[in-house]
Design an enzyme around this catalytic site. Structure first.
Site, PDB file in Angstrom:
ATOM      1  N   ASP A 214       2.463  16.760  -7.610  1.00 24.07           N
ATOM      2  CA  ASP A 214       2.475  16.699  -6.156  1.00 24.07           C
ATOM      3  C   ASP A 214       1.135  16.154  -5.698  1.00 24.07           C
ATOM      4  O   ASP A 214       0.435  15.494  -6.478  1.00 24.07           O
ATOM      5  CB  ASP A 214       2.747  18.091  -5.580  1.00 24.07           C
ATOM      6  CG  ASP A 214       3.518  18.048  -4.272  1.00 24.07           C
ATOM      7  OD1 ASP A 214       2.913  17.712  -3.245  1.00 24.07           O
ATOM      8  OD2 ASP A 214       4.732  18.348  -4.291  1.00 24.07           O
TER       9      ASP A 214
ATOM     10  N   SER B 202      11.735  19.684  -0.385  1.00 28.02           N
ATOM     11  CA  SER B 202      10.455  19.884  -1.071  1.00 28.02           C
ATOM     12  C   SER B 202      10.232  21.347  -1.402  1.00 28.02           C
ATOM     13  O   SER B 202       9.386  21.675  -2.229  1.00 28.02           O
ATOM     14  CB  SER B 202       9.300  19.373  -0.205  1.00 28.02           C
ATOM     15  OG  SER B 202       9.222  17.976  -0.236  1.00 28.02           O
TER      16      SER B 202
ATOM     17  N   HIS C  61       0.626  19.704   1.026  1.00 29.69           N
ATOM     18  CA  HIS C  61       2.000  19.796   0.534  1.00 29.69           C
ATOM     19  C   HIS C  61       2.050  20.449  -0.839  1.00 29.69           C
ATOM     20  O   HIS C  61       2.860  21.353  -1.104  1.00 29.69           O
ATOM     21  CB  HIS C  61       2.617  18.396   0.498  1.00 29.69           C
ATOM     22  CG  HIS C  61       4.064  18.362   0.138  1.00 29.69           C
ATOM     23  ND1 HIS C  61       4.506  18.314  -1.172  1.00 29.69           N
ATOM     24  CD2 HIS C  61       5.188  18.375   0.916  1.00 29.69           C
ATOM     25  CE1 HIS C  61       5.833  18.287  -1.189  1.00 29.69           C
ATOM     26  NE2 HIS C  61       6.269  18.318   0.067  1.00 29.69           N
TER      27      HIS C  61
END
Length: 1045
Positions: A76, A341, A112
């Site tokens: 990520d 996600s 994120h």
């Protein structure tokens, strides 16, 4: 963009302060969750992430499955060093963070990856939130990391077993004629729809490049991301991939469609879509489409997790200028995000299952996740929900389907996938290696590696193959149609299975339920499942080939393992007979006699063809014979010619073994046994009738022949060690030990009498005897002893405490006569948890006659004992506690001659004495179970002499007077050295002798002391006395202070 070192330093400084602010609350955190109580895990930290309850995570926690020992990989953007990851995060990237600028130079910070990692494995510590696998570790690398470090390849070679991928390629957004974004009525952008053929064709076009890229360390650039996933899957990792956030009408893109080019990795590939909290597919979520056969759903809307944000140290703007001035700091925080996600709910889910099933491969974990998912939408696999919502409550109970091609709807089938017909499970045994030679190689160290159970009902067209030395118990009602093979270890059926069962090599099938057909090929066994006795029902044929083994365990009341089939074909093989040694017999007055019993161990509807090669009991005292009776096969039990004492090596063991051998007298009793052999009602009626007929009648009442529980327990011994363990505990040696101890400790009475006479005659100070001028005296006794065990008898320890009182007076000018009494308590601790206490009262007469320097002391004592005994019997499954209370008496006579030879320096007294001691009990009658003993009145005597020298000296200093008394002697025992007691079991008239530790023929007597007279009124004294020999050591120590006023 990349965050520079100045900002990273500021972050670290801030984080340190942030950590300190949490310290007091974390230190005080106490886990409210309790094993066996799912609801107790739902505290505030749990409830902040609604997805945990939606996937039923609390049920895993209540069984102690938290992802502990498992490592999760994350590809990520950079993962912050958030407090939620303290001590568990490893980063494989270049150490920088991600941020960007808008048109006004305001900075946006990328968190994120931090949010994703928190969902999977944030700590459970009472603060913020926690991840699904909160005890798992994390290894993170950046998707786009252009430094010198190849983090993706390091991740592939790491211990990470599941890798989360919450990223993808976004399709174009439709625009109107003015170039503005077209928005759908639900508020979503109008994304261009991927086309299945285009997506799959893109993967196929790059197949050769991806194949090449997956066979070597993954480079950067080009198709490296897809090659990374393919290489990781080939290295045994589970790839969890978000489906995308491009509306329900869309389908996953090329990266998620990799199994279409490489179907061999499909089982290591798991796509995840996003559910809202009402189990509807989120409007933003991409649907399953062509990936439905390897896709599951998970909560992904408004998920609360760890994040970070940029803040200004000065309170100013967060922009490029502030960054350049070094005024910005990264602050750990929490926030909500939505989308596929949030796939790490499934990633953490997989890590929990990897702890739960430590022996399973990633592909098998994926199968458990898919087949235990809660079905949503259309029945079965569908284009919106795939397999359904993941369900940890069901998943921890094992798979629900053995999947093959036939179980996948044709529209979702990936050509070449699900080609394996068997679910091959390796329960390796504790401490063994699984997946050897791969990056995920590991040692299996939890209890599930040795024994595990699956309780779900398993369906599907596939079959089960059991390998490994451990045991797998299958508890559900299973309808899978593939074959079952047991090649190693034990497969225990406590549920039913419709398939055919084959066992070979060292495999074992056990259970008491139903299988379709049964074939023992070679080196294999059938036996019980370790949960009692029952019948393994075979709806069709049961076949035993040469080299196979049929294990049968027998117990009382007609219970045994049994096989019931339509037909049986015996092509050889061995029947191995074992006895149930778990039965607790000691509490029973009677036990059913095993010898002479007959058991039906194989029954059929249409007959038995062939014979077993042999029947093999593994016991020296039991033999068996097979009896083929039409549709049934029976087993008869008889006693061998070997006697119990043939395994005994010492005389005590032999005596007890011979006595047990005589306990086999039998007599009919009125007790009846219910011998139920009925087959479950769910089976075919004719097979049920066959089994019942073979047993003569269901619930038949049969007369039981009574046997002695101890005799029955001896029949199952296989080694001399087992027999010795039993005979030592059954012998009642503690009674012989106490008799011996009472004889030995009688010396303290005669020693006290002779010391008092020497004290009264002025030949010794005897500071441990306190006397007045009128001849009254008292002495405190305190001593401890030890008897060293030998091959025949265990050792013991004794301690005696009490007080002796006496009164004597001068008799003429050359003699003295006195009387003594007292009370003592003796405690004896023997081997094998045996304890005796004796409360004792003494009465004695003593005196002496002096002829100048020659003294002739003599006396006699009589003692009454009240003895309480308690001993344990524990061998194998047998346990009992026997207690007794009885009286005993000890009498003794003693005489001594001593010559006083004194000078100005030292006083010497050579001496010789002779003592005769006689002990008698009034009968022993233990209370307890079958091992309780009794004994008639009996007595034993001992005669001992001592030759020795007493010496003492005194001298005066300016301040104190010091006296040093001492004694050294040689003691000799006459007659027999054995100290034995005769006992018998309560239901027997056959007596056996049990010997205590024998006395030593010769031993030493040692006494030493010091008396310090500080003045005429204060005297300090310290003394030691001991009798030392090879087998017995008795010791006493006394210390005193005399203060006259």
């Amino acid at each position: 963009m990349i965050l520079n070192k100045k900002l990273k330093l500021a972050y670290c400084v801030f984080l340190g302060c942030y950590g300190l602010s949490l310290h007091s609350s974390l230190a005080a955190y106490r886990e409210p969750g309790q094993l066996g109580s799912p609801d107790s895990w739902k505290n505030a930290e749990f409830n902040r992430q609604w997805g945990l309850e939606a996937i039923s995570a609390e049920f895993a926690y209540a069984r102690a499955y938290t992802g502990k020992g498992v490592t999760i990989g994350v590809i990520d953007d950079a993962i912050l060093s958030h407090p939620e990851f303290a001590g568990k995060l490893t980063r494989l990237d270049n150490g920088s963070y991600n941020f960007s600028y808008d048109k006004q130079d305001n900075m946006s910070f990328g968190t994120h990856g931090t949010h994703v990692a928190g969902i999977a494995a944030a700590k459970r510590d009472g603060s913020g939130m926690h991840g699904v696998a909160y005890d798992a570790d994390i290894i993170g690398t950046k998707l786009n990391d252009y430094g010198n470090r190849n983090g993706r390849e390091e991740l592939i070679q790491s211990a990470a077993r599941v890798i989360n991928n919450s990223w993808g390629i976004r399709p174009d957004i439709r625009r109107d004629a003015k170039g503005d974004i077209i928005w759908l009525p639900n508020g979503r952008p109008d994304y261009v729809a991927w086309v299945k053929t285009d997506v799959i064709n893109e993967v196929m076009r790059n197949k050769s490049n991806l194949e090449w890229g997956s066979e070597q360390p993954v480079p950067t650039g080009g198709h490296s991301a897809m090659a990374t996933l393919l290489r990781a899957a080939k290295h045994g990792k589970l790839i969890v991939f978000s489906a995308g956030n491009y509306n329900n009408y869309n389908i996953p893109e090329a990266q998620k469609s990799l199994p279409y080019a490489f179907p061999e990795v499909l089982n290591n590939y798991l796509i995840v879509t996003n559910l809202s909290n009402n189990d509807k597919l989120s409007v933003s979520s991409t649907s399953c489409g062509h990936t439905a056969s390897f896709l599951a759903c998970q909560p992904g809307s408004s998920i609360y997790s760890s994040v970070g944000e940029l803040v200004s140290n000065t309170g100013g703007a967060v922009n490029r200028e502030a960054y350049n001035k070094g005024e910005l700091t990264v602050k750990p925080d929490y926030g909500n995000m939505s989308g596929t996600s949030m796939a790490p709910d499934v990633t953490g889910f997989a890590a929990v299952l990897m702890q739960r099933f430590p022996y399973m491969s990633a592909a098998q974990i994926s199968a458990v996740i898919k087949t235990t998912a809660t079905d949503l939408g259309e029945v079965g696999i569908d284009h919106l929900f795939g397999w359904g919502r993941v369900n940890l409550r069901d998943a921890i109970n094992g798979p629900k389907m053995f999947i093959t091609q036939e179980d996948i709807p044709q529209e979702f089938y990936v050509p070449g996938s699900y080609s394996e017909k068997q679910f091959v499970v390796n329960i390796p045994g504790l401490g063994n290696i699984v997946e050897a030679g791969t990056p995920v190689e590991r040692r299996c160290t939890s209890g599930e590696c040795d024994f595990d159970s699956w309780s779900n009902d398993i369906r599907g067209h596939g079959g089960l193959t059991k390998t490994g030395a451990g045991t797998l118990a299958v508890l559900g009602n299973n309808t899978y149609s593939g074959d079952t093979w047991v090649k190693q270890g034990v497969l225990a059926y406590n549920g039913s299975v419709a398939s055919n069962v084959y066992i070979e090599n060292s495999g074992t099938v056990a259970g008491d339920r139903t299988v379709g057909a049964f074939r023992a090929v070679r080196g294999c066994e059938h036996g019980d499942a370790g949960n009692g006795y029952g019948t393994l029902h075979v709806l069709l044929d049961a076949v035993f080939d040469r080299g196979s083994q049929y294990n049968v365990e027998l117990a009382d009341k007609g219970r045994s393992d049994k096989l019931a089939a339509r037909r049986a074909f015996l092509n050889g093989g061995s029947m191995n007979v074992s006895l149930d040694r778990s039965q607790k017999l000691m509490s029973q007055n009677e036990a059913e006699l095993l010898v002479g019993n007959n058991y039906t161990i194989l029954t059929t509807l249409d007959g038995v063809t062939g014979r077993f090669d042999n029947a093999n009991p593994s016991y020296p005292f039991v033999k068996v014979a097979l009896d083929y009776r039409g549709n049934d096969t029976g087993l008869g039990i008889t006693k061998t010619d070997a006697t119990f004492d043939s395994l005994a090596s010492t005389e005590n063991d032999k005596e007890v073994a011979r006595a047990v051998e005589t306990l086999n007298a039998t007599e009919p009793v009125t007790e009846t046994a219910k011998r139920s052999v009925s087959i479950p009602a769910s089976e075919e009626a004719n097979l049920q009738q066959s089994d019942a007929g073979a047993a003569q009648a269901v619930n038949e009442e049969a007369s039981i022949v009574a046997g002695h529980p101890i005799y029955e327990s001896f029949l199952g011994f296989t080694t001399a060690r087992e027999l010795q363990q039993a005979t030592r505990q059954l012998s009642g040696q503690i009674h012989a030990d106490m008799a011996s101890a009472q004889i030995n400790e009688s010396r303290y009475l005669r020693d006290t009498a002779t010391e008092r006479l020497r004290q009264a005659d002025g030949r010794r100070t005897a500071s441990d005897i306190k006397a007045d001028d009128n001849g009254a005296w008292a002495k405190l006794l305190g001593n401890w002893g030890h008897a060293s065990g030998n091959d025949n008898a265990t050792g013991y320890q004794t301690s005696t405490y009490g007080v002796l009182l006496g009164l004597d007076s001068e008799l003429f000018d050359d003699g003295r006569l006195g009387v003594m009494t007292g009370y003592t308590r003796t405690s004896l601790v023997g081997g094998l948890q045996s304890v005796v206490h004796s409360d004792t009262t003494h009465l004695g007469l003593y005196g002496d006659k002096r002829f100048g320097a020659l003294a002739l002391p003599a006396g006699g004592t009589y003692t009454w004992h009240r003895i309480d005994t308690s001993r344990s019997v524990n061998y194998g499954a047998q346990a009992d506690r026997e207690k007794a209370r009885y009286n005993a008496r000890t009498g003794q006579l003693f005489i001594e001659s001593g010559y006083d030879w004194s000078n100005d320096v030292v006083n010497l007294e050579p001496f010789a004495n002779l003592a005769y001691t006689h002990y008698r009990n009034e009968g022993i009658n233990e209370q307890g179970g079958a091992a309780a003993l009794r004994g008639d009145k009996q007595s034993q005597s001992a005669t001992a002499s001592t030759l020795g020298l007493r010496a003492d000296t005194q001298w005066q200093t300016d301040s104190v007077a010091i006296a040093l008394p001492g004694e050294l002697g040689w003691q000799h025992q006459y007659g027999k050295l054995e100290r034995k007691t005769q006992l018998m079991f309560k239901r027997s008239d056959v007596a056996f002798d049990v010997n205590s530790v024998p006395v030593s023929r010769d031993g030493a007597i040692l006494k030493a002391g010091v008396d310090v007279s500080i003045n005429k009124n204060v005297v300090l004294s310290l003394g030691y006395g001991g009798q030392l020999s090879s087998n017995h050591q008795d010791n006493s120590v006394n210390a005193g202070l005399t203060w006259r006023f």
